[in-house]
Design a protein around this motif. Structure first.
Motif, PDB file in Angstrom:
ATOM      1  N   ASN A 286       0.833  -1.205   0.000  1.00 52.63           N
ATOM      2  CA  ASN A 286       0.000   0.000   0.000  1.00 52.63           C
ATOM      3  C   ASN A 286       0.870   1.259   0.000  1.00 52.63           C
ATOM      4  O   ASN A 286       0.478   2.297  -0.536  1.00 52.63           O
ATOM      5  CB  ASN A 286      -0.904   0.019   1.234  1.00 52.63           C
ATOM      6  CG  ASN A 286      -2.026  -1.007   1.152  1.00 52.63           C
ATOM      7  OD1 ASN A 286      -2.565  -1.254   0.071  1.00 52.63           O
ATOM      8  ND2 ASN A 286      -2.357  -1.611   2.271  1.00 52.63           N
ATOM      9  N   TYR A 287       2.024   1.157   0.634  1.00 53.35           N
ATOM     10  CA  TYR A 287       2.911   2.314   0.696  1.00 53.35           C
ATOM     11  C   TYR A 287       3.671   2.506  -0.614  1.00 53.35           C
ATOM     12  O   TYR A 287       3.869   3.633  -1.069  1.00 53.35           O
ATOM     13  CB  TYR A 287       3.849   2.191   1.902  1.00 53.35           C
ATOM     14  CG  TYR A 287       3.117   2.560   3.174  1.00 53.35           C
ATOM     15  CD1 TYR A 287       3.217   3.834   3.696  1.00 53.35           C
ATOM     16  CD2 TYR A 287       2.254   1.662   3.795  1.00 53.35           C
ATOM     17  CE1 TYR A 287       2.511   4.205   4.822  1.00 53.35           C
ATOM     18  CE2 TYR A 287       1.536   2.017   4.918  1.00 53.35           C
ATOM     19  CZ  TYR A 287       1.663   3.291   5.433  1.00 53.35           C
ATOM     20  OH  TYR A 287       0.949   3.660   6.542  1.00 53.35           O
ATOM     21  N   ALA A 288       4.067   1.373  -1.232  1.00 56.16           N
ATOM     22  CA  ALA A 288       4.705   1.471  -2.548  1.00 56.16           C
ATOM     23  C   ALA A 288       3.748   2.169  -3.513  1.00 56.16           C
ATOM     24  O   ALA A 288       4.138   3.028  -4.310  1.00 56.16           O
ATOM     25  CB  ALA A 288       5.085   0.078  -3.054  1.00 56.16           C
TER      26      ALA A 288
ATOM     27  N   VAL B  23      -5.475   9.651   5.046  1.00 58.39           N
ATOM     28  CA  VAL B  23      -4.281  10.432   4.714  1.00 58.39           C
ATOM     29  C   VAL B  23      -3.039   9.571   4.896  1.00 58.39           C
ATOM     30  O   VAL B  23      -2.888   8.972   5.947  1.00 58.39           O
ATOM     31  CB  VAL B  23      -4.104  11.599   5.704  1.00 58.39           C
ATOM     32  CG1 VAL B  23      -2.894  12.442   5.341  1.00 58.39           C
ATOM     33  CG2 VAL B  23      -5.340  12.447   5.760  1.00 58.39           C
ATOM     34  N   GLY B  24      -2.130   9.541   3.966  1.00 61.62           N
ATOM     35  CA  GLY B  24      -0.823   8.885   4.125  1.00 61.62           C
ATOM     36  C   GLY B  24      -0.849   7.739   5.103  1.00 61.62           C
ATOM     37  O   GLY B  24      -1.320   6.660   4.780  1.00 61.62           O
ATOM     38  N   ALA B  25      -0.346   7.952   6.300  1.00 57.34           N
ATOM     39  CA  ALA B  25      -0.352   6.919   7.333  1.00 57.34           C
ATOM     40  C   ALA B  25      -1.248   7.327   8.499  1.00 57.34           C
ATOM     41  O   ALA B  25      -0.999   6.970   9.640  1.00 57.34           O
ATOM     42  CB  ALA B  25       1.064   6.662   7.822  1.00 57.34           C
ATOM     43  N   MET B  26      -2.317   8.071   8.183  1.00 54.10           N
ATOM     44  CA  MET B  26      -3.231   8.504   9.246  1.00 54.10           C
ATOM     45  C   MET B  26      -4.673   8.381   8.765  1.00 54.10           C
ATOM     46  O   MET B  26      -4.950   8.479   7.569  1.00 54.10           O
ATOM     47  CB  MET B  26      -3.001   9.992   9.582  1.00 54.10           C
ATOM     48  CG  MET B  26      -1.621  10.330  10.097  1.00 54.10           C
ATOM     49  SD  MET B  26      -1.575  12.013  10.738  1.00 54.10           S
ATOM     50  CE  MET B  26      -1.783  12.975   9.249  1.00 54.10           C
ATOM     51  N   ASN B  27      -5.570   8.214   9.703  1.00 52.28           N
ATOM     52  CA  ASN B  27      -6.988   8.349   9.392  1.00 52.28           C
ATOM     53  C   ASN B  27      -7.354   9.822   9.537  1.00 52.28           C
ATOM     54  O   ASN B  27      -6.588  10.603  10.094  1.00 52.28           O
ATOM     55  CB  ASN B  27      -7.820   7.476  10.335  1.00 52.28           C
ATOM     56  CG  ASN B  27      -7.514   5.986  10.134  1.00 52.28           C
ATOM     57  OD1 ASN B  27      -6.872   5.359  10.957  1.00 52.28           O
ATOM     58  ND2 ASN B  27      -7.956   5.447   9.021  1.00 52.28           N
TER      59      ASN B  27
ATOM     60  N   ILE C 229      -9.932   1.246   3.685  1.00 54.50           N
ATOM     61  CA  ILE C 229      -9.330   2.159   4.667  1.00 54.50           C
ATOM     62  C   ILE C 229      -8.674   1.335   5.769  1.00 54.50           C
ATOM     63  O   ILE C 229      -9.216   0.313   6.194  1.00 54.50           O
ATOM     64  CB  ILE C 229     -10.414   3.085   5.270  1.00 54.50           C
ATOM     65  CG1 ILE C 229     -10.956   4.017   4.186  1.00 54.50           C
ATOM     66  CG2 ILE C 229      -9.890   3.866   6.462  1.00 54.50           C
ATOM     67  CD1 ILE C 229     -12.096   4.891   4.642  1.00 54.50           C
ATOM     68  N   LEU C 230      -7.520   1.778   6.239  1.00 57.79           N
ATOM     69  CA  LEU C 230      -6.813   1.084   7.305  1.00 57.79           C
ATOM     70  C   LEU C 230      -7.515   1.374   8.638  1.00 57.79           C
ATOM     71  O   LEU C 230      -7.684   2.544   8.994  1.00 57.79           O
ATOM     72  CB  LEU C 230      -5.360   1.590   7.338  1.00 57.79           C
ATOM     73  CG  LEU C 230      -4.249   0.778   8.008  1.00 57.79           C
ATOM     74  CD1 LEU C 230      -4.369   0.815   9.531  1.00 57.79           C
ATOM     75  CD2 LEU C 230      -4.198  -0.661   7.523  1.00 57.79           C
ATOM     76  N   PRO C 231      -7.914   0.338   9.369  1.00 59.49           N
ATOM     77  CA  PRO C 231      -8.607   0.570  10.653  1.00 59.49           C
ATOM     78  C   PRO C 231      -7.621   0.978  11.751  1.00 59.49           C
ATOM     79  O   PRO C 231      -7.072   0.134  12.454  1.00 59.49           O
ATOM     80  CB  PRO C 231      -9.266  -0.787  10.953  1.00 59.49           C
ATOM     81  CG  PRO C 231      -8.502  -1.789  10.158  1.00 59.49           C
ATOM     82  CD  PRO C 231      -7.843  -1.083   9.005  1.00 59.49           C
TER      83      PRO C 231
ATOM     84  N   SER D 138      -5.233  11.116  12.523  1.00 57.82           N
ATOM     85  CA  SER D 138      -4.940  10.324  13.717  1.00 57.82           C
ATOM     86  C   SER D 138      -4.082   9.120  13.346  1.00 57.82           C
ATOM     87  O   SER D 138      -4.354   8.428  12.377  1.00 57.82           O
ATOM     88  CB  SER D 138      -6.241   9.834  14.359  1.00 57.82           C
ATOM     89  OG  SER D 138      -6.813   8.780  13.596  1.00 57.82           O
ATOM     90  N   GLY D 139      -3.026   8.899  14.117  1.00 60.78           N
ATOM     91  CA  GLY D 139      -2.163   7.736  13.888  1.00 60.78           C
ATOM     92  C   GLY D 139      -1.137   7.624  15.002  1.00 60.78           C
ATOM     93  O   GLY D 139      -0.892   8.597  15.721  1.00 60.78           O
ATOM     94  N   THR D 140      -0.532   6.463  15.129  1.00 60.62           N
ATOM     95  CA  THR D 140       0.408   6.222  16.223  1.00 60.62           C
ATOM     96  C   THR D 140       1.591   7.199  16.216  1.00 60.62           C
ATOM     97  O   THR D 140       2.016   7.669  17.266  1.00 60.62           O
ATOM     98  CB  THR D 140       0.931   4.766  16.138  1.00 60.62           C
ATOM     99  OG1 THR D 140      -0.185   3.905  16.341  1.00 60.62           O
ATOM    100  CG2 THR D 140       1.991   4.487  17.182  1.00 60.62           C
ATOM    101  N   ALA D 141       2.107   7.520  15.031  1.00 63.18           N
ATOM    102  CA  ALA D 141       3.326   8.337  14.950  1.00 63.18           C
ATOM    103  C   ALA D 141       3.120   9.722  15.558  1.00 63.18           C
ATOM    104  O   ALA D 141       3.893  10.154  16.414  1.00 63.18           O
ATOM    105  CB  ALA D 141       3.807   8.452  13.514  1.00 63.18           C
TER     106      ALA D 141
END
Ligand SMILES: *Cc1c(COP(=O)(O)O)cnc(C)c1O
Length: 355
Positions: free
Chosen positions: A200-202, A233-237, A255-257, A300-303
């Protein structure tokens, strides 16, 4: 319960100094967790060994067909010295959902969490304590059969590495500029968008480069079919506050949960703020911006935990939010989640896990 063999390093690295401004994902600790999977045997030889390069056959399947899963979570040092994890069982369950989608073996949730805990405890001296810092934990699984045919691998490695990371944004919670992408897409229903996997990132890099060239830090993806509805968004919801209601795109398969996403929704509801998980179109967003009901926007995301969005661009249209300042609710959510993560605020049952 895993019986983890431990082989400590004889050449420990120097810890990053207190004055070292940590960035994201460049420094790694002394140890890593590894276990192997073989069809018919299951998971074997769980071990914590010195951090270092892997030796893999160049024909290992992961290099050719991308069969891999990754996760991301953080460990924090509380003021009383406890080492805390935030909802690690959610990462373990999501890993297994990704594994299932990618035809990779399941890992028992207890084993996943145990491996994380034991590794973090061994490298606990690496947990930074300055505000906004944490020890980032990256579990991942790769397909290792030496074979160029296309089928699921019969052997895998599950590995966990650790990286001390700094505040995601140097000047605290600075609102970011986001590019709404209407040409490239990240994922479609039925694809692998809801799995946390490298592919998904590639797929996202070309749009990310384009946004960067235009002076934007992240891409906001639209649905792959109608190119109308907002995904993430990118690596965030992504979240919007419209007329007092919090709205985030519903989990639709592409969508990534996010675990932070789930935590934001639960917190808002516990405060009596409605949080709707539904389809939301760019048109609805533009209209809300125009009639003044678009009150806040954040990722929102862990980073970054919460990342306020101050500026959105769609074609030749620009949406300014809060004149580039963080919204009240965004700040409250950020303070609450980071407070729970650091053990300063008691969160809902099960959110804080001691190592
Ligand atoms: C990991 C990830 C997120 C955020 O998930 P969290 O569990 O909140 O960290 C969002 N989108 C994508 C594409 C991701 O890979």
């Amino acid at each position: 319960m895993l019986n983890i063999r431990i082989e400590k390093t004889t050449t420990p690295k120097e810890l990053p100094g207190k004055d070292n401004p940590l960035t994201f994902g460049t420094i790694f600790t002394d140890h890593m967790f590894v276990m192997d999977y073989e069809e018919g045997k299951g998971w074997i030889d769980p071990r914590i060994v010195p951090y270092g390069p892997l030796s893999l056959d160049p024909s290992a399947m992961v290099f050719h067909y991308g069969q891999e899963m990754f996760e991301g979570l953080k460990a924090y040092k509380a003021e009383d010295g406890r080492i805390l994890l935030f909802r690690p069982d959610m990462n373990a369950k999501r890993a297994n959902n990704s594994n299932k989608r990618l035809c990779m073996p399941q890992i028992p949730v207890e084993d996943f969490v145990q491996a994380v805990k034991e590794l973090v405890k061994i490298d606990q001296a690496w947990i930074p304590t300055a505000p906004g810092t944490a020890l980032y934990i990256r579990p991942f699984m790769i397909a290792t059969d030496p074979f160029l045919g296309v089928r699921p691998s019969s052997t895998y490695k599950f590995i966990i590495i650790l990286s001390p990371v700094g505040a995601y944004y140097k000047e605290g919670l600075n609102p970011v500029k986001i590019w709404i992408e209407d040409d490239y897409v990240r994922a479609v229903k039925g694809g692998i968008g809801e799995a946390k996997t490298g592919g998904n990132y590639a797929a996202s890099l070309a749009a990310q480069m384009k946004a960067h060239d235009e002076g934007y830090s992240q891409v906001l993806w639209l649905d792959g079919v109608e190119r109308k509805y907002i995904e993430e968004v990118g690596a965030m919801n992504i979240f919007f506050k419209i007329n007092g209601t919090v709205v985030t795109p519903m989990l639709n398969g592409s969508i990534l949960p996010g675990i932070t996403r789930n935590s934001v929704c639960e917190l808002c509801r516990s405060w009596g703020i409605p949080c709707e998980e539904r389809r939301i179109s760019v048109d609805e967003l533009l209209e809300a911006a125009e009639n003044g009901t678009l009150e806040e926007c954040f990722g929102s995301g862990t980073a970054a935990v919460i990342s306020p969005v101050g500026h959105l661009r769609f074609g030749d249209k620009v949406i300014q939010i809060k004149d580039g300042n963080i919204g009240e609710l965004s700040q409250k959510i950020y303070d609450t989640i980071t407070g729970i993560q650091l053990g300063k605020i008691e969160g809902p049952e099960g959110w804080t896990v001691v190592c």
